[in-house]
Design a protein around this motif. Structure first.
Motif, mmCIF file in Angstrom:
data_model
loop_
_atom_site.group_PDB
_atom_site.id
_atom_site.type_symbol
_atom_site.label_atom_id
_atom_site.label_comp_id
_atom_site.label_asym_id
_atom_site.label_seq_id
_atom_site.Cartn_x
_atom_site.Cartn_y
_atom_site.Cartn_z
ATOM 1 N N LEU A 56 0.825 -1.204 0.000
ATOM 2 C CA LEU A 56 0.000 0.000 0.000
ATOM 3 C C LEU A 56 0.865 1.261 0.000
ATOM 4 N N ALA A 57 2.011 1.206 0.670
ATOM 5 C CA ALA A 57 2.927 2.352 0.681
ATOM 6 C C ALA A 57 3.447 2.624 -0.728
ATOM 7 N N GLY A 84 -6.629 -5.685 22.344
ATOM 8 C CA GLY A 84 -6.005 -4.568 23.049
ATOM 9 C C GLY A 84 -6.845 -3.322 22.939
ATOM 10 N N ARG A 85 -6.212 -2.196 23.225
ATOM 11 C CA ARG A 85 -6.925 -0.928 23.250
ATOM 12 C C ARG A 85 -7.014 -0.278 21.875
ATOM 13 N N GLY A 86 -6.521 -0.915 20.873
ATOM 14 C CA GLY A 86 -6.495 -0.297 19.558
ATOM 15 C C GLY A 86 -5.285 0.599 19.439
ATOM 16 N N GLY A 87 -5.127 1.213 18.317
ATOM 17 C CA GLY A 87 -3.990 2.099 18.148
ATOM 18 C C GLY A 87 -3.958 2.703 16.767
ATOM 19 N N GLN A 88 -3.102 3.689 16.643
ATOM 20 C CA GLN A 88 -2.954 4.400 15.373
ATOM 21 C C GLN A 88 -1.485 4.798 15.242
ATOM 22 N N TYR A 89 -0.905 4.518 14.089
ATOM 23 C CA TYR A 89 0.473 4.923 13.841
ATOM 24 C C TYR A 89 0.709 5.003 12.348
ATOM 25 N N ARG A 90 1.884 5.419 11.963
ATOM 26 C CA ARG A 90 2.269 5.476 10.551
ATOM 27 C C ARG A 90 3.384 4.479 10.302
ATOM 28 N N GLN A 91 3.254 3.771 9.214
ATOM 29 C CA GLN A 91 4.302 2.851 8.770
ATOM 30 C C GLN A 91 4.470 3.092 7.280
ATOM 31 N N HIS A 92 5.674 3.425 6.868
ATOM 32 C CA HIS A 92 5.952 3.753 5.461
ATOM 33 C C HIS A 92 4.998 4.825 4.946
ATOM 34 N N ARG A 93 4.664 5.789 5.783
ATOM 35 C CA ARG A 93 3.762 6.903 5.464
ATOM 36 C C ARG A 93 2.305 6.487 5.252
ATOM 37 N N GLU A 136 16.313 3.703 0.543
ATOM 38 C CA GLU A 136 15.002 3.139 0.253
ATOM 39 C C GLU A 136 14.118 3.164 1.500
ATOM 40 N N ARG A 137 14.674 2.800 2.677
ATOM 41 C CA ARG A 137 13.902 2.864 3.924
ATOM 42 C C ARG A 137 13.456 4.298 4.197
ATOM 43 N N TRP A 138 14.346 5.239 3.952
ATOM 44 C CA TRP A 138 14.046 6.651 4.153
ATOM 45 C C TRP A 138 12.940 7.106 3.222
ATOM 46 N N ARG A 139 13.001 6.669 1.946
ATOM 47 C CA ARG A 139 11.988 7.016 0.954
ATOM 48 C C ARG A 139 10.618 6.521 1.386
ATOM 49 N N ARG A 140 10.585 5.361 2.036
ATOM 50 C CA ARG A 140 9.312 4.766 2.473
ATOM 51 C C ARG A 140 8.821 5.338 3.797
ATOM 52 N N GLY A 141 9.548 6.313 4.338
ATOM 53 C CA GLY A 141 9.089 6.965 5.555
ATOM 54 C C GLY A 141 9.711 6.454 6.819
ATOM 55 N N GLY A 142 10.649 5.518 6.713
ATOM 56 C CA GLY A 142 11.319 4.996 7.901
ATOM 57 C C GLY A 142 12.561 5.798 8.229
ATOM 58 N N GLN A 143 13.302 5.326 9.177
ATOM 59 C CA GLN A 143 14.550 5.976 9.562
ATOM 60 C C GLN A 143 15.665 5.473 8.654
ATOM 61 N N PRO A 144 16.563 6.378 8.210
ATOM 62 C CA PRO A 144 17.677 5.951 7.330
ATOM 63 C C PRO A 144 18.649 5.031 8.023
#
Length: 173
Positions: free
Chosen positions: A38-39, A60-69, A165-173
């Motif tokens: 999807l990213a 669990g309690r649910g959650g919200q975060y970003r992965q690869h934007r 590539e990790r950085w491009r996908r929104g992760g840490q370089p």
């Protein structure tokens, strides 16, 4: 016109053969693979993508975060992905916005369509992702073969290329 894609995560995992097989080995890997796909599609299409996973697979309690934007939502216990998807559609519908809901659940397709979203069955989204991947590969190949093209990629060390590539996908370089 802004476009939003809301994806019923476990519905896609159950409908896409690659993810179905992966789920039998590791549900977490299947989720990560879906988010990665999807990213890539978000990067190609320009749509803002949100994927929703039901809590009954991850209590669990649910959650919200970003992965690869990609925005990733886990429902709270006793809350379904359908309820979250419907709430998102209600919040997003409006002028100058197209909201797509990717699910093969016919009831959910009808409900979200009634709320103003456009339907996108699982198989159709998979086809769009595959076509986007093919188009991107074609463009990259054309660029590589263009005289005077930037050849930096071929001169980078593999570990540097992976970090970029990790950085491009929104992760840490």
């Amino acid at each position: 016109m802004k476009e939003y894609l809301i994806v019923d995560g476990y519905n896609m995992i159950g409908a896409w053969p690659e993810l179905q097989r992966l789920k039998d080995v590791s549900l977490e890997e299947a989720r990560d693979r879906l988010i990665g796909m999807l990213a890539d599609y978000q990067g190609y299409s320009g749509m803002k993508v949100t994927v929703v996973f039901d809590a009954h697979y991850v209590p669990g309690r649910g959650g919200q975060y970003r992965q690869h934007r990609v925005e990733v939502l886990y429902t709270r216990e006793k809350e379904t992905a359908d309820e979250v998807i419907e709430r998102l559609v209600r919040n997003l519908k409006g002028l100058r916005r197209h909201v797509y809901v990717a699910t093969s659940d016919m009831t959910e397709q009808h409900v979200t369509f009634g709320l103003g979203a456009l339907r996108l069955p699982a198989g159709e989204l998979l086809t769009k992702i595959r076509l986007a991947r093919q188009e991107l590969a074609r463009r990259i190949e054309e660029e590589r073969n263009r005289p005077g093209a930037n050849r930096l990629d071929g001169r980078l060390a593999e570990d540097i290329r992976e970090k970029l590539e990790r950085w491009r996908r929104g992760g840490q370089p």
